[in-house]
Design a protein around this motif. Structure first.
Motif, PDB file in Angstrom:
ATOM      1  N   ALA A  24       4.529  49.338 -44.141  1.00  0.00           N
ATOM      2  CA  ALA A  24       4.509  48.351 -43.055  1.00  0.00           C
ATOM      3  C   ALA A  24       5.539  48.701 -41.987  1.00  0.00           C
ATOM      4  CB  ALA A  24       4.773  46.957 -43.616  1.00  0.00           C
ATOM      5  N   LYS A  25       6.696  49.172 -42.432  1.00  0.00           N
ATOM      6  CA  LYS A  25       7.766  49.504 -41.481  1.00  0.00           C
ATOM      7  C   LYS A  25       7.417  50.744 -40.662  1.00  0.00           C
ATOM      8  CE  LYS A  25      12.797  49.626 -41.296  1.00  0.00           C
ATOM      9  NZ  LYS A  25      14.045  49.449 -42.081  1.00  0.00           N
ATOM     10  N   GLU A  26       6.899  51.763 -41.353  1.00  0.00           N
ATOM     11  CA  GLU A  26       6.597  53.022 -40.673  1.00  0.00           C
ATOM     12  C   GLU A  26       5.357  52.926 -39.789  1.00  0.00           C
ATOM     13  OE1 GLU A  26       6.293  55.678 -43.953  1.00  0.00           O
ATOM     14  OE2 GLU A  26       8.430  55.550 -44.466  1.00  0.00           O
ATOM     15  N   GLU A  27       4.332  52.220 -40.252  1.00  0.00           N
ATOM     16  CA  GLU A  27       3.058  52.173 -39.533  1.00  0.00           C
ATOM     17  C   GLU A  27       3.031  51.114 -38.428  1.00  0.00           C
ATOM     18  OE1 GLU A  27       0.417  54.115 -39.968  1.00  0.00           O
ATOM     19  OE2 GLU A  27       0.993  55.209 -41.779  1.00  0.00           O
ATOM     20  N   LEU A  28       3.707  49.986 -38.662  1.00  0.00           N
ATOM     21  CA  LEU A  28       3.581  48.858 -37.736  1.00  0.00           C
ATOM     22  C   LEU A  28       4.914  48.318 -37.233  1.00  0.00           C
ATOM     23  CD1 LEU A  28       0.835  46.851 -39.698  1.00  0.00           C
ATOM     24  CD2 LEU A  28       0.486  48.333 -37.713  1.00  0.00           C
TER      25      LEU A  28
END
Length: 761
Positions: free
Chosen positions: A146-150
């Motif tokens: 979630a942190k890396e993608e969004l």
């Protein structure tokens, strides 16, 4: 503590139009590769997170998305793969994961049961002889994605160690503490990895805290959370409960966590009373479950305002986190595809996406000035006035003094009349109601619904199916027949479509288990009898045979429990409305000459409240609702009912209080347990315990069924015993159904011969 925040506890995984379900089934069918499966599932997972971000949710859950079931996710994360699946592969492999859930040719699937008092089913963890170990850190993987993608700073979600163990099988109660101690290091490892990755908040779900617990269990719980906190002092933990009020409130709010999540929808009265009596720690957040996570109605801001006012007399506004009462797993995804609903009905609904918007609305409302609040309240109040004054809700429920709730005579008197009238043999044979719904049956119904098959042509088709199966029942020499229910899609939806007060959505799907999704009817208005619903098919079937044909209805409590129910009346009042409508159908069947009528209540046990102290109240009105739906028939009319898998031992007296003449109970997987119940409880009514399991295509032998009957007759009078399958045969194939019923009838005949020989000797 800063600005008031919003949080979500979990988001539906199935997709707006059940895309998730379709992908699962395509993968199982071999039509999607594993790589494409993972890639597409990731797209669905990220879409759910994006929608929560766009709705302005401050604390977005990650790790709640699943390929099948979140409890199974934890089992495989802990390496708890039952030994019978060892040949499939490692715990984190997809094949093993689905094998546990669905079984293989060599190994049966793990047990599946209801998630607390919801209609969602989880896969029961099996401890066996294995020690848990951390195979992979799923919450960490979800957080990093979630942190890396969004760019989302997610809130990892974990099912807590106490509840996970409570939901598991394979240990003795006196071993609970030892097993709990085995899990604590695993949870510490997970939490430490989350802390090291920079996670700010983690949600640990412990819904078992709302059930009836012992002092010893609370001692163990408290000890566990002290150990967890010592290991991760910097990680902020929300200890989350839902579905009811917490037990041991004082002990729970004293735990070393940064926030306590309480359900202020379904546990409001008890939670607010505890809050007022014992206060709330100034150094903790109260995660306030104020939006209903289990029903589909738009929130009445007048009620929200009242609750917030009461809560903030104890807890300052800035100490609150606003959230749904539970995960949104239990409600449909979005209203945006509902194009056919009545406009007033549509304006009253809120699915998951709409509930997220409501959370932001409530956040702004809570911090608005008096003038702004008044404007918002007035607009919201106008909607609810429209709804309450509409034609949908004009009749209410009759006063109890006008309602007949008891048969005219005792069961013993009725048995004499019915025995003389029906002249059934010893151990009469019958089935539960439905016969196989073939592709042809489903296709014809679908064409008729689309308007591509006329009413006349469809009626002719249904009658052909009835005639075919009446002949089969004649050939099998069953004693009491059914018409087969070929005109019915679902045992609740069928009646909802014919009663007043119900509406139906196009995409109001929720997950029941695995890829199985259901679309519950919506009880929006007063439930009313409109016209005969089952008489034509039953009378037609009866015209084809001299044997008795049972009328088949779904009972009021099951219709209630398997629907989304209006929230302006109590569930008891709605159950009585349904019962008052059903008695008109029962009377119509009786007037048409149908003198055996089955009113099924498979869901009566699953409606039990989570706290034992509340059981009696529920069972009293549930039993009365059933009795309302059957009370006015003649002594010579025999009322049957049917119940599905449940632990009936705790409610056997309430089952007897239903006052049905004959009950059949789905017990083939737990026959020994239910039979032992009758060793210590007298049951004086007709009963069938289900002599074979219809959920398997396997055809049991005559000898197997004979043994089941003989075991039951050790504790039950043979003159009261009926022989039947354990449930309806809708999902079975024709060939296996006929073969199994043939053996069942033969088994009953063998026991009759033995009984006659015993009497002669």
């Amino acid at each position: 503590m800063g600005e008031i925040r919003t949080s979500n506890l979990g988001y539906p995984r199935i997709g707006e139009k059940r895309e998730w379900k379709k992908l699962l089934e395509a993968y199982w069918a071999g039509n999607v590769t594993e790589d494409d499966f993972f890639k597409t599932m990731k797209e669905y997972r990220l879409l759910g997170l994006k929608k929560q971000k766009e709705a302005g949710i401050d604390l977005i859950p990650v790790g709640d998305f699943s390929f099948y079931d979140h409890v199974l996710d934890h089992s495989t994360m802990f390496g708890l793969v039952p030994n019978r699946f060892d040949q499939v592969g490692e715990a984190n492999r997809l094949e093993t994961y689905f094998a546990i859930a669905r079984g293989t040719k060599e190994a049966p699937a793990s047990e599946m049961t209801k998630w607390f008092n919801t209609n969602y089913h989880y896969i029961v963890p099996e401890l066996e002889d294995k020690k848990p170990k951390l195979v992979h850190n799923k919450p960490l993987e979800a957080y990093l994605e979630a942190k890396e993608e969004l760019g989302i700073e997610g809130k990892p979600v974990l099912l807590g160690p106490f509840t996970f163990l409570k939901l598991s099988k394979g240990y003795q109660s006196n071993d609970f503490e030892q097993h709990l101690n085995d899990f604590i290091p695993i949870y510490i490892e997970i939490l430490q990895q989350l802390e090291q990755a920079g996670v700010k908040w983690v949600q640990i779900d412990e819904p078992s805290l709302v059930k009836t617990l012992t002092n010893e269990e609370i001692r163990l719980f408290t000890s566990t959370y002290h150990k967890l906190k010592e290991a991760v002092p910097q990680l902020q933990v929300i200890l989350q409960t839902y579905f009811d009020a917490v037990s041991f409130y004082e002990e729970i709010i004293s735990l070393p966590v940064e926030a306590i999540g309480l359900d202020f929808v379904h546990g409001y009265d008890e939670n607010i009373a505890s809050l007022k009596e014992f206060g709330f720690p100034a150094d903790k957040y109260l995660a306030l479950g104020i939006i209903d996570g289990r029903n589909i109605w738009k929130e009445n801001l007048q009620n929200i305002d009242k609750k917030l006012t009461e809560v903030t007399t104890v807890v300052p506004l800035e100490q609150l986190i606003l959230q749904p009462s539970s995960s949104l797993l239990h409600v449909p995804v979005t209203l945006k595809h509902e194009t056919k609903l009545d406009s007033l009905v549509l304006s009253a609904l809120a699915f998951s996406d709409e509930k997220l918007v409501e959370l932001s609305t409530v956040k702004h409302f809570a911090t608005a000035n008096a003038e702004e609040k008044a404007v918002v309240l007035e607009k919201n109040n106008q909607l609810f006035k429209q709804i309450s004054s509409s034609d949908w809700r004009r009749n209410g429920v009759s006063e109890s003094s006008e309602r007949k709730t008891k048969r005219a005579t005792s069961v013993k008197e009725r048995q004499k009349v019915q025995n003389e009238k029906f002249q059934l043999p010893l151990l009469p044979t019958t089935t539960i109601g439905s016969f196989p719904q073939t592709k042809e049956v489903r296709k014809s119904r679908n064409l008729w619904r689309k308007g591509e098959l006329t009413n006349e042509a469809y009626t002719t088709f249904v009658q052909e199916q009835i005639k075919k199966w009446i002949k089969i029942q004649e050939d099998l020499e069953l004693d009491v027949f059914v018409h087969g229910e070929f005109e019915r899609n679902d045992m609740v939806e069928f009646f909802g479509e014919k009663l007043g007060g119900f509406v139906f959505t196009q995409n109001g799907w929720v997950q029941s288990y695995g890829s199985r999704c259901v679309k519950p009817p919506v009880i929006f208005g007063d439930v009313q009898f409109l016209e005969e619903m089952t008489v034509a098919e039953t009378v037609y079937a009866q015209s084809l045979t001299e044997k008795r044909v049972k009328g088949m209805l779904t009972g009021p409590v099951t219709i209630l429990n398997w629907s989304f129910v209006r929230n302006d009346l109590t569930r008891q009042e709605v159950a009585y409305q349904i019962a008052e409508a059903l008695i008109e159908e029962v009377e119509a069947l009786e007037a048409a000459g149908i003198e055996m009528i089955q009113v099924d209540e498979p869901a009566i046990r699953e409606g039990l409240p989570l706290k034992e102290k509340d059981w009696a109240t529920y069972l009293n009105w549930a039993v009365e609702a059933f009795r309302i739906s059957t009370a006015t028939v003649k002594d010579s009319t025999q009322i049957h009912t049917h119940m599905c898998y449940s632990d009936f031992r705790t409610i056997i007296h309430s089952i007897s209080d239903l006052d049905a003449d004959v009950i059949s109970i789905e017990t083939s997987r737990s026959a020994g347990e239910i039979i032992s119940t009758f060793e210590t409880n007298v049951y004086d009514k007709g009963i069938g315990l289900g002599v074979y399991d219809i959920h398997s295509p396997r055809v049991p032998s005559v000898n197997e069924m004979t043994k089941v009957i003989e075991r039951a007759l050790e504790v039950l009078p043979q003159e009261l015993f009926w022989v039947n399958p354990d449930c309806g045969l809708k999902t079975r194939g024709e060939e296996e159904t006929v073969a199994a019923l043939k053996n069942m009838v033969e088994a009953a005949k063998e026991i009759r011969v033995k009984s006659e020989a015993t009497q002669l000797s």
